[in-house]
Design an enzyme around this catalytic site. Structure first.
Site, PDB file in Angstrom:
ATOM      1  N   TRP A  81       0.641  -1.218  -0.043  1.00 35.33           N
ATOM      2  CA  TRP A  81      -0.096   0.197  -0.088  1.00 35.33           C
ATOM      3  C   TRP A  81       0.803   1.357  -0.129  1.00 35.33           C
ATOM      4  O   TRP A  81       0.680   2.261  -0.521  1.00 35.33           O
ATOM      5  CB  TRP A  81      -0.866   0.026   1.257  1.00 35.33           C
ATOM      6  CG  TRP A  81      -2.221   0.704   0.955  1.00 35.33           C
ATOM      7  CD1 TRP A  81      -2.560   1.824   0.572  1.00 35.33           C
ATOM      8  CD2 TRP A  81      -3.530  -0.035   1.385  1.00 35.33           C
ATOM      9  NE1 TRP A  81      -3.874   2.122   0.736  1.00 35.33           N
ATOM     10  CE2 TRP A  81      -4.507   1.050   1.283  1.00 35.33           C
ATOM     11  CE3 TRP A  81      -3.813  -1.184   2.124  1.00 35.33           C
ATOM     12  CZ2 TRP A  81      -5.820   0.570   1.528  1.00 35.33           C
ATOM     13  CZ3 TRP A  81      -5.198  -1.292   2.409  1.00 35.33           C
ATOM     14  CH2 TRP A  81      -6.219  -0.440   2.126  1.00 35.33           C
ATOM     15  N   GLU A 103       1.054   5.844  11.063  1.00 31.46           N
ATOM     16  CA  GLU A 103       1.355   4.519  11.108  1.00 31.46           C
ATOM     17  C   GLU A 103       1.515   4.157  12.923  1.00 31.46           C
ATOM     18  O   GLU A 103       2.420   4.988  13.235  1.00 31.46           O
ATOM     19  CB  GLU A 103       2.162   3.581  10.337  1.00 31.46           C
ATOM     20  CG  GLU A 103       2.150   2.043  10.477  1.00 31.46           C
ATOM     21  CD  GLU A 103       2.913   1.307   9.572  1.00 31.46           C
ATOM     22  OE1 GLU A 103       3.694   0.342   9.932  1.00 31.46           O
ATOM     23  OE2 GLU A 103       3.161   1.662   8.402  1.00 31.46           O
ATOM     24  N   ARG A 175      10.999  -5.372  19.637  1.00 34.71           N
ATOM     25  CA  ARG A 175      10.141  -5.549  18.303  1.00 34.71           C
ATOM     26  C   ARG A 175      11.196  -6.390  17.186  1.00 34.71           C
ATOM     27  O   ARG A 175      10.448  -7.130  16.458  1.00 34.71           O
ATOM     28  CB  ARG A 175       9.661  -4.386  17.633  1.00 34.71           C
ATOM     29  CG  ARG A 175      10.716  -3.324  17.316  1.00 34.71           C
ATOM     30  CD  ARG A 175      10.156  -2.331  16.798  1.00 34.71           C
ATOM     31  NE  ARG A 175      11.083  -1.198  16.541  1.00 34.71           N
ATOM     32  CZ  ARG A 175      10.874   0.027  15.948  1.00 34.71           C
ATOM     33  NH1 ARG A 175       9.618   0.245  15.326  1.00 34.71           N
ATOM     34  NH2 ARG A 175      11.737   0.829  15.671  1.00 34.71           N
ATOM     35  N   ARG A 203      -5.413  -2.619  -7.565  1.00 37.80           N
ATOM     36  CA  ARG A 203      -5.350  -3.614  -6.319  1.00 37.80           C
ATOM     37  C   ARG A 203      -6.555  -4.629  -6.400  1.00 37.80           C
ATOM     38  O   ARG A 203      -6.668  -5.308  -5.662  1.00 37.80           O
ATOM     39  CB  ARG A 203      -5.041  -2.967  -5.018  1.00 37.80           C
ATOM     40  CG  ARG A 203      -3.776  -2.644  -5.001  1.00 37.80           C
ATOM     41  CD  ARG A 203      -2.632  -3.356  -5.246  1.00 37.80           C
ATOM     42  NE  ARG A 203      -1.180  -2.751  -5.349  1.00 37.80           N
ATOM     43  CZ  ARG A 203      -0.101  -3.468  -5.606  1.00 37.80           C
ATOM     44  NH1 ARG A 203      -0.123  -4.903  -5.664  1.00 37.80           N
ATOM     45  NH2 ARG A 203       0.940  -2.841  -5.787  1.00 37.80           N
TER      46      ARG A 203
END
Length: 236
Positions: A81, A103, A175, A203
């Site tokens: 994306w 994000e 992480r 898409r």
């Protein structure tokens, strides 16, 4: 402010329309301002104008309508994306993006990680005549083995991540233990109608990766609800 309910893709993934600016009439008035004219109610003549603009690639009026989405998707979908943000400048020769993308970050967020793990009947083979995309589905027995293997891998990474957090490791480093591509991330995407239509057109194609196709189809539903005339020029 328009806050729709989440439209679920699967058990965890979703798309939610957060806000929308404009309508089909917005496109018409952006085009008519060149002649100092304005419409206050969409007419058949206005609808014909939208069709003319779209058919002849007169794209600038479509940039005056905006949509804002909240999306929760695996990282492999998010990174595909993201290409539409990198290439979203509508002005040649500039590097300025006309889209917004914010994000969630695991530098700050330590909520329980969630992962996309395909069900046994969802694993696809590589295509015979292409270097990308997918072919036929694997048989259930093979898919079940692949699902079990991925689940084991994810659980191992989660255990290492949890242990690092419990031992005081900074989240921005802890992480690193999380398996990346299946990890769900959440973001806001704000884009012009032109950009959204471009994303959908590419898409929802049959050769696009199925996981992002599923999200594009939901984005398309929102476009049809809010821009029914303009959305006629999104390929199904």
């Amino acid at each position: 402010m328009k806050k729709d309910e989440k439209k679920m893709i699967n058990e965890y993934g979703y798309v939610r329309l957060v806000d929308v600016m404009g309508s089909d009439l917005t496109i018409v008035n952006a085009a008519r301002v060149s002649y100092a004219k304005e419409s206050f109610e969409l007419s058949e003549k206005d609808e014909r104008l939208i069709r003319f603009l779209a058919s002849n690639d007169h794209t600038s009026p479509f940039r005056h309508a905006m949509l804002q989405f909240e999306i929760y998707a695996p990282l492999m979908v998010a990174r595909q994306w993201w290409k539409y943000i990198v290439g979203s400048s509508h002005q040649e020769g500039t590097g300025d993006s006309l889209e917004g993308w914010n994000e969630s970050s695991r530098r700050y967020v330590t909520e329980k990680p969630t992962f996309y793990i395909p069900k046994p009947d969802c694993w696809r083979q590589k295509p015979e005549n292409s270097k990308q995309g997918s072919g036929d589905y694997f048989d259930y027995q093979t898919g079940e083995r692949l699902t079990d293997e991925l689940t084991g891998y994810v659980n191992q990474g989660l255990a290492l991540y949890d242990n690092a957090i419990e031992n005081g490791v900074a989240p921005e480093q802890a992480r690193l233990f999380l398996p990346a591509y299946g990890l769900y991330v959440r973001w806001y995407w704000t884009a012009s109608l032109q950009s959204v239509m471009h994303f959908i057109n590419q898409r929802i194609e049959h050769d696009a990766q199925k996981e992002i196709q599923d999200y594009a189809k939901i984005v398309y539903e929102y476009c049809k609800q809010n821009f029914p005339i303009a959305s006629e020029y999104i390929k199904e």
